[in-house]
Scaffold this active site. Sequence first.
Site, PDB file in Angstrom:
ATOM      1  N   ASP A  41     -18.559  42.578 -17.557  1.00 51.76           N
ATOM      2  CA  ASP A  41     -18.030  41.323 -18.083  1.00 51.76           C
ATOM      3  C   ASP A  41     -16.732  40.968 -17.358  1.00 51.76           C
ATOM      4  O   ASP A  41     -15.786  41.759 -17.349  1.00 51.76           O
ATOM      5  CB  ASP A  41     -17.804  41.422 -19.596  1.00 51.76           C
ATOM      6  CG  ASP A  41     -17.747  40.051 -20.247  1.00 51.76           C
ATOM      7  OD1 ASP A  41     -16.991  39.180 -19.755  1.00 51.76           O
ATOM      8  OD2 ASP A  41     -18.457  39.837 -21.232  1.00 51.76           O
ATOM      9  N   SER A  89     -19.030  33.939 -21.708  1.00 53.91           N
ATOM     10  CA  SER A  89     -19.956  35.080 -21.670  1.00 53.91           C
ATOM     11  C   SER A  89     -21.252  34.790 -22.412  1.00 53.91           C
ATOM     12  O   SER A  89     -22.287  35.345 -22.069  1.00 53.91           O
ATOM     13  CB  SER A  89     -19.297  36.317 -22.288  1.00 53.91           C
ATOM     14  OG  SER A  89     -18.254  36.752 -21.467  1.00 53.91           O
ATOM     15  N   THR A 142     -22.082  39.001 -25.077  1.00 54.74           N
ATOM     16  CA  THR A 142     -23.064  39.486 -24.101  1.00 54.74           C
ATOM     17  C   THR A 142     -24.200  40.273 -24.755  1.00 54.74           C
ATOM     18  O   THR A 142     -25.364  39.910 -24.582  1.00 54.74           O
ATOM     19  CB  THR A 142     -22.360  40.309 -22.993  1.00 54.74           C
ATOM     20  OG1 THR A 142     -21.279  39.541 -22.489  1.00 54.74           O
ATOM     21  CG2 THR A 142     -23.320  40.677 -21.884  1.00 54.74           C
ATOM     22  N   GLU A 265     -23.385  47.016 -21.059  1.00 51.83           N
ATOM     23  CA  GLU A 265     -22.300  46.087 -20.737  1.00 51.83           C
ATOM     24  C   GLU A 265     -20.957  46.802 -20.671  1.00 51.83           C
ATOM     25  O   GLU A 265     -20.539  47.457 -21.632  1.00 51.83           O
ATOM     26  CB  GLU A 265     -22.183  44.953 -21.764  1.00 51.83           C
ATOM     27  CG  GLU A 265     -21.226  43.884 -21.238  1.00 51.83           C
ATOM     28  CD  GLU A 265     -20.498  43.074 -22.299  1.00 51.83           C
ATOM     29  OE1 GLU A 265     -19.984  42.006 -21.968  1.00 51.83           O
ATOM     30  OE2 GLU A 265     -20.416  43.525 -23.459  1.00 51.83           O
ATOM     31  N   ASP A 270     -13.266  42.245 -18.704  1.00 51.91           N
ATOM     32  CA  ASP A 270     -12.926  40.862 -19.049  1.00 51.91           C
ATOM     33  C   ASP A 270     -11.670  40.781 -19.914  1.00 51.91           C
ATOM     34  O   ASP A 270     -10.809  39.932 -19.693  1.00 51.91           O
ATOM     35  CB  ASP A 270     -14.127  40.271 -19.796  1.00 51.91           C
ATOM     36  CG  ASP A 270     -13.867  38.880 -20.324  1.00 51.91           C
ATOM     37  OD1 ASP A 270     -13.680  37.971 -19.490  1.00 51.91           O
ATOM     38  OD2 ASP A 270     -13.866  38.693 -21.557  1.00 51.91           O
ATOM     39  N   HIS A 274      -8.322  38.837 -19.149  1.00 51.59           N
ATOM     40  CA  HIS A 274      -7.695  37.823 -20.009  1.00 51.59           C
ATOM     41  C   HIS A 274      -6.222  38.173 -20.239  1.00 51.59           C
ATOM     42  O   HIS A 274      -5.381  37.292 -20.321  1.00 51.59           O
ATOM     43  CB  HIS A 274      -8.396  37.752 -21.372  1.00 51.59           C
ATOM     44  CG  HIS A 274      -9.682  36.983 -21.354  1.00 51.59           C
ATOM     45  ND1 HIS A 274      -9.735  35.623 -21.191  1.00 51.59           N
ATOM     46  CD2 HIS A 274     -10.971  37.385 -21.483  1.00 51.59           C
ATOM     47  CE1 HIS A 274     -10.997  35.218 -21.226  1.00 51.59           C
ATOM     48  NE2 HIS A 274     -11.773  36.271 -21.401  1.00 51.59           N
TER      49      HIS A 274
HETATM   50 ZN   LIG Z   1     -13.937  36.511 -21.312  1.00 50.18          ZN
END
Ligand SMILES: [Zn+2]
Length: 467
Positions: A41, A89, A142, A265, A270, A274
């Site tokens: 991700d 996502s 996801t 995943e 991710d 962020h």
């Molecule tokens: Zn994200």
Amino acid sequence: MFCALRKQSRACIKRCLVGLSLLASASWAQPPQSLIVFIGDGMGPSYTSAYRYFADDPATEAKETTVFDQLLVGMARTYPGDKTLVTDSAASATALAAGVKTYNGAIGLNVNKERVEGLLEAAKKRGYITGVVATSTVTHATPAAFLVHVQSRQSYAKIADEILDDRINDKPKVDLLFGGGRKDFVRKDRDLVAEFRKLGYGYFTELSQLEQINQLPVLGLFAEEALPHVIDSGQLHLEAMTRRALNLLQSEHAGRGRPFFLLVEASQIDWCGHANDIACAMHEMRDAAATLSLLKEFVDRHPDSLLVATADHGTGGLSMGANNRYEWDVESVRRLGASASRIARELLAAGENWPLVWQSLTGIRLESREHQGMQQLLDRAKTLVAEGATDSQREIVRKGVVNLTLALINQRSHTGWTTRGHTGEDVQLFAWGRGREDFIGHLNNTDIAKRLHARLPALADSEEKSR
Ligand SMILES: [Zn+2]
């Protein structure tokens, strides 16, 4: 004598050819294959590049390649089904599961909010054993887009309900579910864990119990919310969960003669993106790389299976090099011992000793101006506690400490970020095993799903087989 031998070998070749053609026509010559989909991700190309240097052995002159370099076959376009060009996502996972572009936020639905069949359910209908492993809550966008059909990714309780309620042949679609998210399953209004147990699912809550899990179906919810970041726990949780999942799925496959579908995943690359936290991201990449190596080894041992890996989008606009400097100081990233949010928490708890804590967790020497800036923030936090300030007032100061920490890390390492959100550049595509060549090139993310769906056997045929 020579002639006799030649005659015999000709006869033998003929027999062999007949045998081979029989093999080819027999349904078991090309059995349905196990499929493994891995999603990093937020793992845009700058993450795999940065990880190569982060993982490099500084004792050798060569910049060693990584598992990502070894498995690379192409690139994929990630734009969603609305006008934004930058996907979230949910839309991206729906594209990767069902081969359909949709709106940001959609879980397993198209732009008209109609259900679209994902890989996991298509596989389940064909008698596959199914598994999902994630380091986020299993209700996060996801994994959810492979499991259920819900209008908004934010509806976590509804997503958890649907994991149990949306069934195939009156059974939940997933045989193995590992990740976080107990809070979504055990709620005041409904205890989904009790309902799963009634259906014969084993239930585990501790990662230390992984080795004790020895049969399917199973629900492993190893945290109330998400699992901890790798950099803060020191553990490669994704690799550990995936190792156990592969063992369980493979022995079920061997025992029942059914192939399996597994989604893995690496959820938190991710989240570190962020947060614009480079060390946090690199340690999540470490877990992703270890997991991908494990999956590659599995495919090497079971060459009839297929592994396809990609990212759903980039996050943060990460760059190696920033502010016009032609340099990325990976050593300073390697020295970091905690995520910025944990560093902040420890600084706030350390009192007078904060410079020692700072030094041991970051390895960054502060200039006097920087030292003063941090001291002022920590003093302010102390005053707020003494005054009995509200949580939200204290949160503002905590965020100030996190942001100053990140600014210093990014400035020292020359790491650049352009956003706290997602980015729209193409992502990489990786594949290994039988059918790897189908994924070579520049694909749309929907093509990845379509080509995987095409590898599933025709429904009538497989239903017959599973009887
Ligand atoms: Zn994200």
